[in-house]
Design a protein around this motif. Structure first.
Motif, mmCIF file in Angstrom:
data_model
loop_
_atom_site.group_PDB
_atom_site.id
_atom_site.type_symbol
_atom_site.label_atom_id
_atom_site.label_comp_id
_atom_site.label_asym_id
_atom_site.label_seq_id
_atom_site.Cartn_x
_atom_site.Cartn_y
_atom_site.Cartn_z
ATOM 1 N N LEU A 183 49.576 25.747 -4.908
ATOM 2 C CA LEU A 183 49.235 27.088 -5.429
ATOM 3 C C LEU A 183 48.451 27.162 -6.804
ATOM 4 O O LEU A 183 47.152 27.580 -6.928
ATOM 5 N N PHE A 184 49.235 26.603 -7.710
ATOM 6 C CA PHE A 184 48.561 26.470 -9.005
ATOM 7 C C PHE A 184 47.399 25.702 -9.134
ATOM 8 O O PHE A 184 46.287 25.921 -9.617
ATOM 9 N N HIS A 185 47.628 24.471 -8.650
ATOM 10 C CA HIS A 185 46.291 23.669 -8.818
ATOM 11 C C HIS A 185 45.080 24.078 -7.915
ATOM 12 O O HIS A 185 44.190 23.653 -8.280
ATOM 13 N N TRP A 186 45.389 24.502 -6.632
ATOM 14 C CA TRP A 186 44.224 25.237 -5.864
ATOM 15 C C TRP A 186 43.661 26.146 -6.831
ATOM 16 O O TRP A 186 42.533 26.503 -6.859
ATOM 17 N N ILE A 195 43.890 34.960 -8.063
ATOM 18 C CA ILE A 195 43.620 33.695 -8.266
ATOM 19 C C ILE A 195 43.628 32.900 -9.717
ATOM 20 O O ILE A 195 44.127 31.874 -10.165
ATOM 21 N N LEU A 196 42.872 33.974 -10.511
ATOM 22 C CA LEU A 196 42.795 33.695 -11.958
ATOM 23 C C LEU A 196 44.110 33.789 -12.527
ATOM 24 O O LEU A 196 44.290 32.915 -13.486
ATOM 25 N N LEU A 197 45.107 34.475 -12.280
ATOM 26 C CA LEU A 197 46.343 34.758 -12.665
ATOM 27 C C LEU A 197 47.250 33.321 -12.278
ATOM 28 O O LEU A 197 47.910 32.916 -13.160
ATOM 29 N N ALA A 198 47.075 33.029 -11.204
ATOM 30 C CA ALA A 198 47.744 31.937 -10.544
ATOM 31 C C ALA A 198 47.367 30.615 -11.409
ATOM 32 O O ALA A 198 48.278 29.617 -11.370
ATOM 33 N N ALA A 199 46.143 30.685 -11.748
ATOM 34 C CA ALA A 199 45.746 29.393 -12.221
ATOM 35 C C ALA A 199 46.145 29.384 -13.881
ATOM 36 O O ALA A 199 45.918 28.266 -14.768
ATOM 37 N N ARG A 200 46.705 30.531 -14.490
ATOM 38 C CA ARG A 200 47.519 30.627 -15.747
ATOM 39 C C ARG A 200 48.907 30.578 -15.694
ATOM 40 O O ARG A 200 49.489 29.867 -16.943
ATOM 41 N N VAL A 239 38.882 28.118 -9.964
ATOM 42 C CA VAL A 239 38.308 28.879 -11.246
ATOM 43 C C VAL A 239 37.314 27.789 -11.791
ATOM 44 O O VAL A 239 36.223 28.124 -12.292
ATOM 45 N N TRP A 240 37.500 26.578 -11.464
ATOM 46 C CA TRP A 240 36.405 25.343 -11.989
ATOM 47 C C TRP A 240 35.253 25.758 -11.031
ATOM 48 O O TRP A 240 34.121 25.586 -11.557
ATOM 49 N N GLY A 241 35.752 25.839 -9.671
ATOM 50 C CA GLY A 241 34.049 26.169 -9.112
ATOM 51 C C GLY A 241 33.561 27.333 -9.356
ATOM 52 O O GLY A 241 32.158 27.608 -9.219
ATOM 53 N N MET A 242 34.208 28.418 -9.755
ATOM 54 C CA MET A 242 33.504 29.649 -10.304
ATOM 55 C C MET A 242 32.620 29.341 -11.183
ATOM 56 O O MET A 242 31.539 29.874 -11.258
#
Length: 267
Positions: free
Chosen positions: A38-41, A84-89, A46-49
């Motif tokens: 989940l974290f890496h997805w 998604i933004l929170l999960a990336a952090r 976020v990279w794709g955004m």
């Protein structure tokens, strides 16, 4: 339009592939691998955004984000990208999510295995007990817990009434609450297919201390999140500050509602 299309292909195809991998990981006794996925997805999204969709998201106030859990976050909800933004952090974050999501094919099984916190927005007293039980499990696991007090996706400049589930978590867990404001809806509005290239921000605000009574806490939480979100919207949209309008919707509805009033004053 081309950037939006390109990002949508990247996002939806990539998400489907990750969900398939996630299903393979579901039977594993520990959710650690699935949380890592989940974290890496989320970081890949976020990279794709940014590099495909042209959506540049700033994170502000990171000094207010508790470094370790357990912690309680209350978020403005503009977009399906908010989580998604929170999960990336925050690796291993636990989201409070509507129970309907747990019934979706693939996604439901993954959410169960990730030990996300399911809630019935039409619940009442019994549902508060279930919320407390699942939240306590996340608390005992030293996880960050994120909840959307409005219970609906809101367009920029709109707000719903704040539901009291956040207060009961705040009271029962004895944790301060970190309010989270956003203007992400300017580039990715709710579940809209079309995304817009541009800039937006997610801002972590100073925590609300534990121990407040319900009325004081709810008023302070709403005023803090809405004022900060309205300020971010004005900044990134390049328009004068306008207080958000109250929109009443049926619970669980994510369509357009009817603005009723905006009683808050400009700060």
């Amino acid at each position: 339009m081309i950037r939006s299309l390109g990002f949508n292909v990247y996002f939806y195809v990539g998400t489907l592939l990750v969900a398939v991998v996630g299903i393979v990981l579901v039977p594993i006794p520990t959710p650690v691998l699935l949380r890592g996925l989940l974290f890496h997805w989320a970081r890949a999204v976020v990279w794709g955004m940014r590099w495909i969709g042209g959506m540049r998201i700033e994170f502000r106030g990171l000094e207010h984000l508790p470094f370790h859990g357990p912690a309680l976050l209350a978020n403005k909800h503009h977009s399906e990208s908010d989580g998604i933004l929170l999960a990336a952090r925050i690796r291993g974050i636990a989201f409070v999510a509507m129970q309907e999501l747990f019934r979706y094919p693939l996604i439901g099984a993954i959410l169960y295995r990730l030990q996300m916190i399911r809630v019935d927005t039409c619940g009442g007293g019994r549902e508060r007990e279930n919320l407390a039980q699942f939240a306590r499990r996340a608390y005992d696991g030293h996880r960050h817990i994120a909840i959307y007090p409005e219970g609906n996706l809101m367009a920029p400049g709109e707000r719903e009434r704040y539901r009291s589930g956040i207060y009961y978590l705040y009271r029962d867990l004895g944790l301060p609450v970190t309010p989270v404001a956003t203007s992400v809806g300017l580039v990715w509005n709710r579940r809209d297919w079309r995304k817009k290239a541009g800039r937006a921000a997610v801002e972590f605000l100073p925590a609300i201390e534990s121990g407040l009574d319900k009325e004081t806490f709810m008023r302070r939480l709403e005023d803090t999140i809405e004022s900060a979100s309205d300020r971010l919207i004005a900044e990134f949209a390049g328009r004068p500050y306008r207080p958000s309008q109250l929109v009443l919707r049926s619970q669980g509805q994510t369509g357009i509602g009817t603005p009723v009033t905006a009683p808050r004053a400009t700060p």
